[in-house]
Design a protein around this motif. Sequence first.
Motif, PDB file in Angstrom:
ATOM      1  N   LEU A   1      10.034  12.965   1.412  1.00 58.94           N
ATOM      2  CA  LEU A   1       8.834  13.647   0.811  1.00 58.94           C
ATOM      3  C   LEU A   1       9.260  14.921   0.276  1.00 58.94           C
ATOM      4  O   LEU A   1       8.597  15.347  -0.741  1.00 58.94           O
ATOM      5  CB  LEU A   1       7.908  13.998   2.066  1.00 58.94           C
ATOM      6  CG  LEU A   1       7.140  12.819   2.762  1.00 58.94           C
ATOM      7  CD1 LEU A   1       6.042  13.117   3.715  1.00 58.94           C
ATOM      8  CD2 LEU A   1       6.084  12.064   1.254  1.00 58.94           C
TER       9      LEU A   1
ATOM     10  N   LEU B   1      -0.581  11.461  -3.662  1.00 57.73           N
ATOM     11  CA  LEU B   1       0.289  10.976  -2.913  1.00 57.73           C
ATOM     12  C   LEU B   1      -0.520  10.256  -1.499  1.00 57.73           C
ATOM     13  O   LEU B   1      -1.385  11.058  -1.055  1.00 57.73           O
ATOM     14  CB  LEU B   1       1.613  12.008  -2.289  1.00 57.73           C
ATOM     15  CG  LEU B   1       2.389  11.471  -1.263  1.00 57.73           C
ATOM     16  CD1 LEU B   1       3.496  10.573  -2.322  1.00 57.73           C
ATOM     17  CD2 LEU B   1       3.413  12.574  -0.907  1.00 57.73           C
TER      18      LEU B   1
ATOM     19  N   LEU C   1       1.079   7.125  -5.578  1.00 57.23           N
ATOM     20  CA  LEU C   1       2.255   6.955  -5.155  1.00 57.23           C
ATOM     21  C   LEU C   1       2.124   6.639  -3.267  1.00 57.23           C
ATOM     22  O   LEU C   1       1.738   7.684  -2.736  1.00 57.23           O
ATOM     23  CB  LEU C   1       3.456   7.972  -5.270  1.00 57.23           C
ATOM     24  CG  LEU C   1       4.589   7.986  -4.681  1.00 57.23           C
ATOM     25  CD1 LEU C   1       5.360   6.666  -4.847  1.00 57.23           C
ATOM     26  CD2 LEU C   1       5.440   9.243  -5.125  1.00 57.23           C
TER      27      LEU C   1
END
Length: 724
Positions: free
Chosen positions: A255, A267, A293
């Motif tokens: 991350l 995200l 994502l």
Amino acid sequence: MIYHHIALNVPLSDGLLTYVHPEALPVGRRVVVPFRNRPQVGVVWAARVEPQIAAAKILPIQEVFDGEPLLPPDWQALLSFTARYYHYPLGQAVFTALPHGLKEPKAVALPQPPLFYRLNAIGRQQPAPPARFRKQAALWAALAETAHGVDMADLKRIHAQAEKTVAAWQQQGWTDCTAEIPPHAAAPRHTLNEEQQAAAAEIQTAFGRFQPFLLYGITGSGKTEVYFDAVEKVLASGKQVLFLLPEINLTPQLLKRIGERFGDVPLAVLHSQTAAGKRTQDYLRSLLGQARLIIGTRLAVFTPLPDVGLIVVDEEHDTSFKQDNELRYHARDLAVWRAKQHNCPIVLGSATPSLESWHKAQSGTYRLLELTRRGHAAARLPVVEILNVGRLKMDNGFSPQALKLLQQNHQQGGMSLVYLNRRGFAPALFCGDCGHTFGCPNCSAKMVLHQRAKQLRCHHCDYRQPVPYKCPDCGNQDLTAVGFGTQRVEETLRLAVPNAKVVRVDRDSTAHKNDWAELYRQIAGEEIDILVGTQMLAKGHDFARLNLVIVLNADGSLYSSDFRAPERLFAELMQVSGRAGRADSAGHVLIQTQLPDHPVFAAVKAQDYRRFAEQALLERQPFSMPPFGFQTAIRADAPTFAEAAGFLNEIKAELELLLPENVACFGAVPMLMVRLAERERAQIFLESPSRKDLHRAVSLWVQMLQQNRQPNIRWSVDVDVQEM
């Protein structure tokens, strides 16, 4: 009145029950229905069906969640396939795939899409705020420079009062806002070496069609940069990316890198340590296309994605991708199925690919991409030393050579990792007078000594008891701890290298949400000299200062009856060896063993995956063992092993003449851990070179198991079994 099939979380063969509603409901809608006098959440699986029972017996749907997005048809197709392939009730498979919030019989709050702000044509004609109002001027500049808009979170980083200021400008008619997610703006390109460029370019040729890639790269070769290059192109095209990892502990480091590279990308992070509410919201954001994502562990493979353009499975060989209870699915294999479903490429990456994936790459089913050198220009593969400790005097698992290397490395400012093979000894309590060992009363396992907690614990059923002060058989009070675990290794190191900062990494020390992030912070700050841990530290981590790895009890796996044990040991040793020497300093690995001539150690010493894989495949092919054949385990547990084995053997006898000829069915045998949580376990293996015939045989078995249910016996099916 319209009849509907509703998927419910119940152990019925198909998990679908019929309910009635005045209107036809859309497929994929969440509803509440009565089941055994209790409200239960269900998902509409089919509408306008013909009821198979009397209409008077069909109950009405109680509540319909109209305001929620539908669970899409491709998601339903995935769950239908999963239930069929793994021979598991459809309703229970559906509810395995849902987050906690969607399993509750109440409506969920939908995530609000972020709004993106920019100056409109009128605003661009206005004078900018005076320079003395520094923050307002910076805010104005950000809104003026953007082509697609900036979200409020980024604007607040520029000016804490951004919300109030932008609202005022909006009232003046100077700014516009939109919920449309802007395309990812590519960051300054990371320079890839020639091999990485070639691999990334190959992946990009497959955009828009199904193509599985096996990205085989030695440890430290920069596989993540290849992933990121492909991810960047997909995100820039406006599509979604699913990125699967084997372990939660790999998420913080990834991350951090993703934040640096894809800071503007919405995200979603999905794993078991995510709070239930946030996980539900991220699941819905993914379903609505708000998250672009999606990063997660194995369960994230079921996340509904409307516009997926790429799937990445990192460390694809890792056994953590296989669920070992309830719905026993393999996330890697389902990810490949999803890529085919969505007509997009999938990249499976590993320094030690599973033999199944390697065989597919060799046969042309997957396209092989190779990275043969380390990504960091100065980094080299570590020097691996195999030490025969058969006749050496050991100190709690350490040879004199190992302790000397650790002391020297600390003096020279290096960082070390002491790796305890996961099948290594855990410290057990032993009576030296009569030989009594303290076993778990519920399982066929020894109790593990936890000295700091002053407890004996079973690591399988979590039974605990205080450390006894005397032997129950002979009364001897001089009880001895035998074997060694991470705690004992840690204590030994504190005595042997007294000035070193030693940190133990295991399930106990990383139980809390932020423990891994704190560990990375300490390592980055050079606050740790020696790490002690198990397989949690073996893969995926990139610690620049780490240049020495000591492996204790490397042989444990080789005494297993599981034919995959050498493959797992090789992968473990290669992965943990790969942690050393990833930056400027040379890496050194010392592996202690009592079986130095075993082929696994020769392959590890040579750092040669191909050599190991070719030999292992040659051994398996004559016996049609995976990947040349397919296996399923039928398991049963009961109060006694005789009951479990008898139950399975009786069904085997009834089915013997009905099974396809090329399906071998063996008699019931004990599981490796025969007793678990006060029940004893037996299993029967089905094997065949034909996947189709094997599934026909498993279907017959499941039908017979359902017809012969017994109240004291539980059974399960494990397709593509990974653990014996």
